[in-house]
Design an enzyme around this catalytic site. Sequence first.
Site, PDB file in Angstrom:
ATOM      1  N   LYS A 153       5.897  -1.495 -10.110  1.00 14.83           N
ATOM      2  CA  LYS A 153       5.860  -0.536 -11.215  1.00 14.83           C
ATOM      3  C   LYS A 153       7.246  -0.305 -11.809  1.00 14.83           C
ATOM      4  CE  LYS A 153       1.419   0.291 -11.122  1.00 14.83           C
ATOM      5  NZ  LYS A 153       0.561  -0.158 -12.242  1.00 14.83           N
ATOM      6  N   SER A 198       3.903   4.348 -12.570  1.00 17.19           N
ATOM      7  CA  SER A 198       3.671   5.295 -11.489  1.00 17.19           C
ATOM      8  C   SER A 198       4.941   6.068 -11.180  1.00 17.19           C
ATOM      9  CB  SER A 198       3.214   4.554 -10.225  1.00 17.19           C
ATOM     10  OG  SER A 198       3.158   5.418  -9.101  1.00 17.19           O
ATOM     11  N   TYR A 200       4.623  -1.617  -4.192  1.00 18.17           N
ATOM     12  CA  TYR A 200       4.084  -0.914  -5.363  1.00 18.17           C
ATOM     13  C   TYR A 200       5.216  -0.340  -6.210  1.00 18.17           C
ATOM     14  CZ  TYR A 200       0.656   1.970  -7.902  1.00 18.17           C
ATOM     15  OH  TYR A 200      -0.151   2.538  -8.868  1.00 18.17           O
ATOM     16  N   ILE A 257      -3.072  11.691  -9.102  1.00 20.94           N
ATOM     17  CA  ILE A 257      -4.224  11.852  -9.986  1.00 20.94           C
ATOM     18  C   ILE A 257      -5.489  11.623  -9.164  1.00 20.94           C
ATOM     19  CG2 ILE A 257      -5.386  11.061 -12.083  1.00 20.94           C
ATOM     20  CD1 ILE A 257      -2.601  12.250 -12.607  1.00 20.94           C
ATOM     21  N   SER A 269     -12.980  -0.332 -15.333  1.00 23.01           N
ATOM     22  CA  SER A 269     -14.324   0.002 -14.851  1.00 23.01           C
ATOM     23  C   SER A 269     -14.392   1.310 -14.069  1.00 23.01           C
ATOM     24  CB  SER A 269     -14.870  -1.140 -13.981  1.00 23.01           C
ATOM     25  OG  SER A 269     -14.091  -1.286 -12.806  1.00 23.01           O
ATOM     26  N   ARG A 270     -13.212   1.921 -13.794  1.00 19.41           N
ATOM     27  CA  ARG A 270     -13.234   3.153 -13.008  1.00 19.41           C
ATOM     28  C   ARG A 270     -11.940   3.936 -13.224  1.00 19.41           C
ATOM     29  NH1 ARG A 270     -10.375   2.009  -8.019  1.00 19.41           N
ATOM     30  NH2 ARG A 270      -9.810  -0.186  -7.935  1.00 19.41           N
TER      31      ARG A 270
END
Length: 245
Positions: free
Chosen positions: A160, A143, A156, A189, A12-13
């Site tokens: 990943k 990532s 995180y 990003i 959605s984004r």
Amino acid sequence: MKQKYALVTGGSRGIGKAIALKLANDHHYNIVLNYHSNTEAATAVKKEIEDTGVNCSLLKFDVSNLEETENALSGWELANPDAVIVVLINNAGVSKDGLFLWMKPEDWHSVINTSLTGFYNVTRPLLKNMLTGRYGRIINIVSLSGLKGNAGQVNYSAAKGAVVAATKALAQEVAQRKVTVNAVAPGFITSDMTTGLDEKELKKLVPLKRFGEAEEVADLVSFLASKKASYITGEVININGGLYS
């Protein structure tokens, strides 16, 4: 012949949205757009996708919840007997940053369950049709943190990094059936995930001296989803402006 769809989780984004639009534009895939909570944003993306001339189904489910995920996917398949998902983009992820010493259990489990368990929950039920049809593209958005580690992101980085290893292993299991499994590892990003970062200082670390754009990640994913990438599998491709390679 069945209609071919691409499923993008967390679509959605940001990067997910850019990928969904790119797959629709470049390959004319119909899109199954997964999202967790923001129905308004997902509905807006659905309209953008359909404006390209393809169909878009919205599927609201939490990828970390096995029962919810299985119900959503099986429900979609029952409602769309003439459709098949041949491309899967595992993009959904969350970050709960903080020093490991003070990390709360819920912040550890939330991040691991979304990225790693989410990969399992979504990929496994879709794999059978890809293997039966002897074609599939599975692309996992990982990532830079999962490759080099990042202070304040032990959870995180662990999540990943585990998906990187899973990518390499699954690629070997399914290659004979012409199903490829690759990972894309973005650096900094411009997106919702980086809004709290000091871009002015961090871009000094990047040889290209800028943050990347979601559309640049989508271009790479689009190539990996194409037939031109048929001999690439089990790879992790960095897209980080030279920050780490």
